[in-house]
Design a protein around this motif. Sequence first.
Motif, PDB file in Angstrom:
ATOM      1  N   MET A   1      41.887 115.784  40.713  1.00  0.00           N
ATOM      2  CA  MET A   1      41.786 114.557  41.587  1.00  0.00           C
ATOM      3  C   MET A   1      40.242 114.499  41.815  1.00  0.00           C
ATOM      4  SD  MET A   1      42.890 114.083  45.667  1.00  0.00           S
ATOM      5  CE  MET A   1      44.636 114.624  45.243  1.00  0.00           C
ATOM      6  N   SER A   2      39.728 113.066  41.400  1.00  0.00           N
ATOM      7  CA  SER A   2      38.356 112.950  41.687  1.00  0.00           C
ATOM      8  C   SER A   2      37.829 113.055  43.164  1.00  0.00           C
ATOM      9  CB  SER A   2      37.945 111.593  41.155  1.00  0.00           C
ATOM     10  OG  SER A   2      38.488 110.547  42.140  1.00  0.00           O
ATOM     11  N   GLU A   3      36.569 113.554  43.443  1.00  0.00           N
ATOM     12  CA  GLU A   3      36.271 113.811  44.729  1.00  0.00           C
ATOM     13  C   GLU A   3      36.344 112.583  45.632  1.00  0.00           C
ATOM     14  OE1 GLU A   3      34.970 116.749  46.110  1.00  0.00           O
ATOM     15  OE2 GLU A   3      36.263 117.386  44.526  1.00  0.00           O
ATOM     16  N   SER A   4      36.030 111.486  45.408  1.00  0.00           N
ATOM     17  CA  SER A   4      36.103 110.229  46.208  1.00  0.00           C
ATOM     18  C   SER A   4      36.331 109.139  45.622  1.00  0.00           C
ATOM     19  CB  SER A   4      34.807 110.054  47.031  1.00  0.00           C
ATOM     20  OG  SER A   4      33.782 109.524  46.148  1.00  0.00           O
ATOM     21  N   LYS A   5      36.946 108.029  46.281  1.00  0.00           N
ATOM     22  CA  LYS A   5      37.470 106.844  45.599  1.00  0.00           C
ATOM     23  C   LYS A   5      37.530 105.662  47.133  1.00  0.00           C
ATOM     24  CE  LYS A   5      42.155 106.023  44.181  1.00  0.00           C
ATOM     25  NZ  LYS A   5      43.262 106.575  43.701  1.00  0.00           N
ATOM     26  N   THR A   6      37.317 104.591  46.272  1.00  0.00           N
ATOM     27  CA  THR A   6      37.143 103.395  47.386  1.00  0.00           C
ATOM     28  C   THR A   6      38.621 102.847  47.450  1.00  0.00           C
ATOM     29  OG1 THR A   6      35.010 102.878  46.963  1.00  0.00           O
ATOM     30  CG2 THR A   6      36.318 101.224  48.120  1.00  0.00           C
ATOM     31  N   VAL A   7      39.191 102.702  48.738  1.00  0.00           N
ATOM     32  CA  VAL A   7      40.691 102.215  48.866  1.00  0.00           C
ATOM     33  C   VAL A   7      40.467 101.061  49.881  1.00  0.00           C
ATOM     34  CG1 VAL A   7      41.643 104.415  48.618  1.00  0.00           C
ATOM     35  CG2 VAL A   7      41.204 103.736  50.888  1.00  0.00           C
ATOM     36  N   GLU A   8      41.539 100.195  49.603  1.00  0.00           N
ATOM     37  CA  GLU A   8      41.555  99.086  50.741  1.00  0.00           C
ATOM     38  C   GLU A   8      42.450  99.364  51.858  1.00  0.00           C
ATOM     39  OE1 GLU A   8      43.615  95.681  49.072  1.00  0.00           O
ATOM     40  OE2 GLU A   8      42.930  94.344  50.881  1.00  0.00           O
ATOM     41  N   ILE A   9      42.047  99.221  52.929  1.00  0.00           N
ATOM     42  CA  ILE A   9      42.912  99.652  54.246  1.00  0.00           C
ATOM     43  C   ILE A   9      42.810  98.186  54.862  1.00  0.00           C
ATOM     44  CG2 ILE A   9      42.740 100.916  56.588  1.00  0.00           C
ATOM     45  CD1 ILE A   9      41.087 103.103  55.138  1.00  0.00           C
ATOM     46  N   ARG A  10      44.305  97.861  54.975  1.00  0.00           N
ATOM     47  CA  ARG A  10      44.861  96.604  55.463  1.00  0.00           C
ATOM     48  C   ARG A  10      45.462  96.903  56.832  1.00  0.00           C
ATOM     49  NH1 ARG A  10      45.563  92.451  52.107  1.00  0.00           N
ATOM     50  NH2 ARG A  10      47.526  91.778  53.260  1.00  0.00           N
ATOM     51  N   VAL A  11      44.660  96.321  58.115  1.00  0.00           N
ATOM     52  CA  VAL A  11      45.274  96.766  59.401  1.00  0.00           C
ATOM     53  C   VAL A  11      45.713  95.469  59.958  1.00  0.00           C
ATOM     54  CG1 VAL A  11      44.525  97.514  61.599  1.00  0.00           C
ATOM     55  CG2 VAL A  11      43.337  98.532  59.757  1.00  0.00           C
ATOM     56  N   LYS A  12      47.170  95.602  60.440  1.00  0.00           N
ATOM     57  CA  LYS A  12      47.472  94.460  61.269  1.00  0.00           C
ATOM     58  C   LYS A  12      47.087  94.671  62.738  1.00  0.00           C
ATOM     59  CE  LYS A  12      52.025  92.493  62.148  1.00  0.00           C
ATOM     60  NZ  LYS A  12      53.639  92.701  61.812  1.00  0.00           N
ATOM     61  N   ARG A  13      46.314  93.650  63.221  1.00  0.00           N
ATOM     62  CA  ARG A  13      45.622  93.703  64.500  1.00  0.00           C
ATOM     63  C   ARG A  13      46.233  92.822  65.328  1.00  0.00           C
ATOM     64  NH1 ARG A  13      39.433  93.920  64.038  1.00  0.00           N
ATOM     65  NH2 ARG A  13      39.737  94.203  66.107  1.00  0.00           N
ATOM     66  N   PHE A  14      46.457  92.957  66.612  1.00  0.00           N
ATOM     67  CA  PHE A  14      47.048  92.151  67.594  1.00  0.00           C
ATOM     68  C   PHE A  14      46.025  91.840  68.716  1.00  0.00           C
ATOM     69  CE2 PHE A  14      49.094  91.682  71.971  1.00  0.00           C
ATOM     70  CZ  PHE A  14      49.885  90.479  71.402  1.00  0.00           C
ATOM     71  N   ASP A  15      45.886  90.293  68.904  1.00  0.00           N
ATOM     72  CA  ASP A  15      45.072  89.964  70.042  1.00  0.00           C
ATOM     73  C   ASP A  15      45.662  89.671  71.168  1.00  0.00           C
ATOM     74  OD1 ASP A  15      43.164  88.637  71.735  1.00  0.00           O
ATOM     75  OD2 ASP A  15      42.303  87.348  70.098  1.00  0.00           O
ATOM     76  N   LEU A  75      52.069 110.092  61.993  1.00  0.00           N
ATOM     77  CA  LEU A  75      50.942 110.159  62.943  1.00  0.00           C
ATOM     78  C   LEU A  75      49.748 110.007  62.014  1.00  0.00           C
ATOM     79  CD1 LEU A  75      51.865 113.818  64.726  1.00  0.00           C
ATOM     80  CD2 LEU A  75      51.571 111.264  65.825  1.00  0.00           C
ATOM     81  N   ALA A  76      48.730 109.203  62.378  1.00  0.00           N
ATOM     82  CA  ALA A  76      47.594 109.025  61.392  1.00  0.00           C
ATOM     83  C   ALA A  76      46.722 110.001  61.258  1.00  0.00           C
ATOM     84  CB  ALA A  76      46.737 107.738  62.048  1.00  0.00           C
ATOM     85  N   CYS A  77      46.654 111.133  62.118  1.00  0.00           N
ATOM     86  CA  CYS A  77      45.923 112.212  61.862  1.00  0.00           C
ATOM     87  C   CYS A  77      46.185 113.132  60.918  1.00  0.00           C
ATOM     88  CB  CYS A  77      45.581 113.011  63.125  1.00  0.00           C
ATOM     89  SG  CYS A  77      46.973 113.762  64.093  1.00  0.00           S
ATOM     90  N   GLU A  78      47.729 112.861  60.554  1.00  0.00           N
ATOM     91  CA  GLU A  78      48.270 114.046  59.566  1.00  0.00           C
ATOM     92  C   GLU A  78      49.047 113.174  58.241  1.00  0.00           C
ATOM     93  OE1 GLU A  78      51.378 116.488  61.613  1.00  0.00           O
ATOM     94  OE2 GLU A  78      49.909 117.759  61.734  1.00  0.00           O
ATOM     95  N   THR A  79      48.153 111.831  58.225  1.00  0.00           N
ATOM     96  CA  THR A  79      48.381 111.380  56.935  1.00  0.00           C
ATOM     97  C   THR A  79      47.194 111.320  56.001  1.00  0.00           C
ATOM     98  OG1 THR A  79      50.017 110.103  58.197  1.00  0.00           O
ATOM     99  CG2 THR A  79      49.454 109.324  55.925  1.00  0.00           C
ATOM    100  N   ASN A  80      47.208 111.961  54.948  1.00  0.00           N
ATOM    101  CA  ASN A  80      46.247 112.129  54.195  1.00  0.00           C
ATOM    102  C   ASN A  80      46.245 110.860  53.037  1.00  0.00           C
ATOM    103  OD1 ASN A  80      45.058 112.898  51.152  1.00  0.00           O
ATOM    104  ND2 ASN A  80      44.222 114.636  52.551  1.00  0.00           N
ATOM    105  N   ILE A  81      45.139 110.094  52.925  1.00  0.00           N
ATOM    106  CA  ILE A  81      45.145 108.964  52.245  1.00  0.00           C
ATOM    107  C   ILE A  81      45.470 109.097  50.727  1.00  0.00           C
ATOM    108  CG2 ILE A  81      43.651 106.929  51.627  1.00  0.00           C
ATOM    109  CD1 ILE A  81      42.959 106.673  54.301  1.00  0.00           C
ATOM    110  N   LEU A  82      44.454 109.977  50.005  1.00  0.00           N
ATOM    111  CA  LEU A  82      44.451 109.959  48.669  1.00  0.00           C
ATOM    112  C   LEU A  82      46.039 110.812  48.236  1.00  0.00           C
ATOM    113  CD1 LEU A  82      41.035 111.156  47.509  1.00  0.00           C
ATOM    114  CD2 LEU A  82      42.031 109.044  47.586  1.00  0.00           C
ATOM    115  N   LYS A  83      46.664 111.673  49.074  1.00  0.00           N
ATOM    116  CA  LYS A  83      47.766 112.264  48.695  1.00  0.00           C
ATOM    117  C   LYS A  83      48.949 111.677  48.905  1.00  0.00           C
ATOM    118  CE  LYS A  83      46.816 117.502  49.327  1.00  0.00           C
ATOM    119  NZ  LYS A  83      46.371 118.116  50.519  1.00  0.00           N
ATOM    120  N   GLU A  84      48.812 110.823  50.096  1.00  0.00           N
ATOM    121  CA  GLU A  84      50.069 110.220  50.500  1.00  0.00           C
ATOM    122  C   GLU A  84      50.278 108.572  50.399  1.00  0.00           C
ATOM    123  OE1 GLU A  84      51.867 112.308  54.011  1.00  0.00           O
ATOM    124  OE2 GLU A  84      49.837 113.136  53.923  1.00  0.00           O
ATOM    125  N   CYS A  85      48.985 107.892  50.300  1.00  0.00           N
ATOM    126  CA  CYS A  85      49.084 106.504  50.445  1.00  0.00           C
ATOM    127  C   CYS A  85      48.797 105.834  49.160  1.00  0.00           C
ATOM    128  CB  CYS A  85      48.034 106.214  51.590  1.00  0.00           C
ATOM    129  SG  CYS A  85      48.508 106.929  53.215  1.00  0.00           S
TER     130      CYS A  85
END
Length: 244
Positions: A1-15, A75-85
């Motif tokens: 697995m490469s050390e780093s990579k750029t990902v897109e994070i799409r956030v559904k926001r509420f005003d 849980l956002a703190c227990e979800t690893n982006i490269l491994k799980e997303c």
Amino acid sequence: MSESKTVEIRVKRFDPDTKQFTVKSYRLEVDRFTTVLSALIAIKEKQDQTLSIRYSCRMGICGSCGMVVNGKPRLACETNILKECGDTVEVEPMLGHPVLRDLVCDFDDFFAKHKSVKPWLIRRDRAEKFRAEKEYVQTSKQLDEYLPFTYCIKCGLCVDACPVSNLNPGFKGPQALSQAYRYIADSRDEGAKARLEALDTFEGVWGCEFLGACSRVCPKGVDPALAIQLLKMRVINPPRDDTH
Ligand code: FES
């Protein structure tokens, strides 16, 4: 697995002012340690200070950072982006709780239901705690009856995943019901009869359709679906008095 990579994070926001949801996209370099929560914190610090998130411990203990990640309550703190997303991370506020702003939800109803099952040890002699004459010794078997249900961190993911909770706002929900069982099954508790009578309703145990989604999403391995079925058995065969 490469050390780093750029990902897109799409956030559904509420005003809350306009009551509108919008989706905002961010690009972020992540490495093998980056979790969804650490990514959101980095976005808030370096790209968009208006993003609202809630968290505290960052290690799966406080239960504050629940959200829907790529369609699943996590849980956002227990979800690893490269491994799980993968390369795109879609983040939404939880569906089963009213949204206050962006990814922050209102837990007033959740905690009111939790409190309604009296999640504490009930003893007939209310003055005994001031005398402290003896220990309340339990066998390993008695401990095993309720221990698996004590790991709840009140993150609300089980309620978010529960179709009944989402359709019937009066339903106590898997978190409150599993905690009712946690105390009813405790040999030191003397409040089982009253609790069981209060839960013998469609807002209580009979609302559960045993779909099991609550147990699948619990980050601590609690099994609320099992707790509710055990509660149903006790409602049908209640104790003659409050002793175990
Ligand atoms: Fe505490 Fe995620 S920040 S559980």
